[in-house]
Design a protein around this motif. Structure first.
Motif, mmCIF file in Angstrom:
data_model
loop_
_atom_site.group_PDB
_atom_site.id
_atom_site.type_symbol
_atom_site.label_atom_id
_atom_site.label_comp_id
_atom_site.label_asym_id
_atom_site.label_seq_id
_atom_site.Cartn_x
_atom_site.Cartn_y
_atom_site.Cartn_z
ATOM 1 N N GLY A 129 27.904 100.661 -31.724
ATOM 2 C CA GLY A 129 27.346 100.872 -30.400
ATOM 3 C C GLY A 129 26.864 99.551 -29.824
ATOM 4 O O GLY A 129 26.973 98.494 -30.462
ATOM 5 N N GLU A 130 26.299 99.607 -28.642
ATOM 6 C CA GLU A 130 25.840 98.404 -27.936
ATOM 7 C C GLU A 130 24.796 97.618 -28.716
ATOM 8 O O GLU A 130 24.710 96.409 -28.604
ATOM 9 N N ASP A 131 23.988 98.297 -29.513
ATOM 10 C CA ASP A 131 22.917 97.632 -30.258
ATOM 11 C C ASP A 131 23.311 97.302 -31.692
ATOM 12 O O ASP A 131 22.451 96.984 -32.511
ATOM 13 N N GLY A 132 24.597 97.406 -32.014
ATOM 14 C CA GLY A 132 25.063 97.082 -33.353
ATOM 15 C C GLY A 132 24.913 98.201 -34.362
ATOM 16 O O GLY A 132 25.131 97.997 -35.554
ATOM 17 N N GLU A 133 24.566 99.404 -33.881
ATOM 18 C CA GLU A 133 24.442 100.537 -34.801
ATOM 19 C C GLU A 133 25.817 101.159 -35.032
ATOM 20 O O GLU A 133 26.664 101.155 -34.157
ATOM 21 N N LEU A 138 28.313 104.021 -35.209
ATOM 22 C CA LEU A 138 28.365 105.295 -34.484
ATOM 23 C C LEU A 138 29.018 106.385 -35.337
ATOM 24 O O LEU A 138 29.906 106.103 -36.140
ATOM 25 N N PRO A 139 28.613 107.631 -35.138
ATOM 26 C CA PRO A 139 29.187 108.743 -35.898
ATOM 27 C C PRO A 139 30.590 109.084 -35.392
ATOM 28 O O PRO A 139 30.993 108.653 -34.311
ATOM 29 N N PRO A 140 31.341 109.880 -36.168
ATOM 30 C CA PRO A 140 32.673 110.300 -35.731
ATOM 31 C C PRO A 140 32.634 110.924 -34.337
ATOM 32 O O PRO A 140 31.690 111.628 -33.979
ATOM 33 N N GLY A 141 33.658 110.619 -33.557
ATOM 34 C CA GLY A 141 33.784 111.190 -32.220
ATOM 35 C C GLY A 141 33.138 110.366 -31.120
ATOM 36 O O GLY A 141 33.416 110.584 -29.953
ATOM 37 N N ARG A 142 32.257 109.430 -31.463
ATOM 38 C CA ARG A 142 31.581 108.602 -30.451
ATOM 39 C C ARG A 142 32.301 107.270 -30.320
ATOM 40 O O ARG A 142 32.406 106.511 -31.281
ATOM 41 N N PRO A 143 32.819 106.958 -29.134
ATOM 42 C CA PRO A 143 33.509 105.679 -28.956
ATOM 43 C C PRO A 143 32.552 104.502 -28.899
ATOM 44 O O PRO A 143 31.433 104.606 -28.401
ATOM 45 N N GLY A 144 32.991 103.401 -29.440
ATOM 46 C CA GLY A 144 32.262 102.143 -29.432
ATOM 47 C C GLY A 144 33.228 101.018 -29.759
ATOM 48 O O GLY A 144 34.441 101.230 -29.853
ATOM 49 N N GLU A 145 32.689 99.827 -29.977
ATOM 50 C CA GLU A 145 33.577 98.691 -30.271
ATOM 51 C C GLU A 145 34.041 98.736 -31.717
ATOM 52 O O GLU A 145 33.260 98.975 -32.635
ATOM 53 N N ILE A 146 35.328 98.484 -31.913
ATOM 54 C CA ILE A 146 35.902 98.422 -33.248
ATOM 55 C C ILE A 146 35.577 97.042 -33.828
ATOM 56 O O ILE A 146 35.876 96.021 -33.216
ATOM 57 N N VAL A 147 34.917 97.039 -35.007
ATOM 58 C CA VAL A 147 34.582 95.797 -35.695
ATOM 59 C C VAL A 147 35.197 95.827 -37.087
ATOM 60 O O VAL A 147 35.379 96.894 -37.680
ATOM 61 N N ILE A 148 35.526 94.635 -37.587
ATOM 62 C CA ILE A 148 36.214 94.520 -38.873
ATOM 63 C C ILE A 148 35.501 93.493 -39.738
ATOM 64 O O ILE A 148 35.099 92.432 -39.257
ATOM 65 N N ASN A 149 35.372 93.812 -41.027
ATOM 66 C CA ASN A 149 34.797 92.876 -41.983
ATOM 67 C C ASN A 149 35.751 92.782 -43.166
ATOM 68 O O ASN A 149 36.040 93.795 -43.803
ATOM 69 N N SER A 150 36.241 91.573 -43.415
ATOM 70 C CA SER A 150 37.194 91.386 -44.496
ATOM 71 C C SER A 150 37.394 89.893 -44.730
ATOM 72 O O SER A 150 37.286 89.100 -43.789
ATOM 73 N N PRO A 151 37.715 89.516 -45.949
ATOM 74 C CA PRO A 151 38.042 88.107 -46.177
ATOM 75 C C PRO A 151 39.349 87.693 -45.492
ATOM 76 O O PRO A 151 39.650 86.514 -45.388
ATOM 77 N N THR A 152 40.093 88.670 -44.969
ATOM 78 C CA THR A 152 41.371 88.356 -44.329
ATOM 79 C C THR A 152 41.265 88.090 -42.828
ATOM 80 O O THR A 152 42.254 87.727 -42.209
ATOM 81 N N VAL A 153 40.075 88.296 -42.244
ATOM 82 C CA VAL A 153 39.955 88.051 -40.807
ATOM 83 C C VAL A 153 39.925 86.552 -40.549
ATOM 84 O O VAL A 153 39.674 85.740 -41.436
ATOM 85 N N MET A 154 40.133 86.174 -39.326
ATOM 86 C CA MET A 154 40.210 84.765 -38.947
ATOM 87 C C MET A 154 38.955 84.000 -39.354
ATOM 88 O O MET A 154 37.872 84.559 -39.456
ATOM 89 N N LEU A 155 39.126 82.696 -39.534
ATOM 90 C CA LEU A 155 37.976 81.846 -39.817
ATOM 91 C C LEU A 155 37.250 81.499 -38.533
ATOM 92 O O LEU A 155 36.042 81.643 -38.439
ATOM 93 N N ASP A 156 38.011 80.992 -37.547
ATOM 94 C CA ASP A 156 37.400 80.633 -36.270
ATOM 95 C C ASP A 156 38.484 80.341 -35.236
ATOM 96 O O ASP A 156 39.660 80.268 -35.555
#
Length: 188
Positions: A10-14, A16-34
């Motif tokens: 959500g907007e505050d970084g919480e 969100l439960p199933p069914g609630r749209p928000g920003e898709i975020v990813i955490n992985s060692p495979t994501v870009m460095l910068d």
């Protein structure tokens, strides 16, 4: 995927439960460095240690991810968040419409208003009022376009995606050149 965490924030970084749209975020060692030579853009994209994709989506109860829209395309009208893709799908179901593109345009009262660019099917004719009424019969009134502009083509990338930022830029330039006077086709 193994080793990849995906969440909906959500907007505050919480989370969100199933069914609630928000920003898709990813955490992985495979994501870009910068981003090359763009430290501020990197910091923005990797807030909180997660890669912020700029996509809006949600998980269903079974854990399937659905992408709804791009965050930068979201229209905020009078405190309501409107997904342009939802309106585009409605408009493209109209039998006379070949393609519809929806953007938010500045509005002093609402913050933003909904504007639809419509490309009609070959040989078809329609009015702005007809298009707006079609939407009013099928979705919440606050989501319906206030402005409709008919066009023959859309600005596109080399891969064929519509450049909504160019449509927004054209809109701002048109408003500046008319000194704020309304020149849009309305359905009112």
């Amino acid at each position: 995927m193994y080793g990849v965490d995906v969440a909906i924030w959500g907007e505050d970084g919480e989370i969100l439960p199933p069914g609630r749209p928000g920003e898709i975020v990813i955490n992985s060692p495979t994501v870009m460095l910068d981003y090359l030579n763009r430290p501020k853009a990197t910091d923005e994209a990797k807030r909180g240690g997660w890669l912020h994709t700029g996509d809006v989506g949600y998980f269903d109860e079974d854990g399937y991810l659905f992408i709804v829209d791009r965050k930068k395309d979201l229209i905020v009208k009078g405190g309501f968040s409107i997904f342009p893709s939802e309106i585009e799908q409605c408009l493209q179901a109209h039998p006379k419409v070949e393609r519809a593109v929806v953007i938010g345009v500045p509005d002093e009262e609402q913050g933003e208003e909904v504007k639809a660019y419509i490309k009609l099917r070959e040989g078809e004719r329609a009015t702005a009022k007809e298009i707006i009424n079609y939407c009013r019969e099928r979705m919440a009134l606050y989501k319906c376009p206030k402005y409709v502009e008919f066009c023959h083509s859309f600005p596109r990338t080399t891969t064929g995606r519509v450049l909504k930022r160019m449509l927004r830029q054209r809109e701002l330039e048109a408003r500046r050149s008319t000194n704020g006077c309304e020149t849009l086709i309305t359905g009112s």
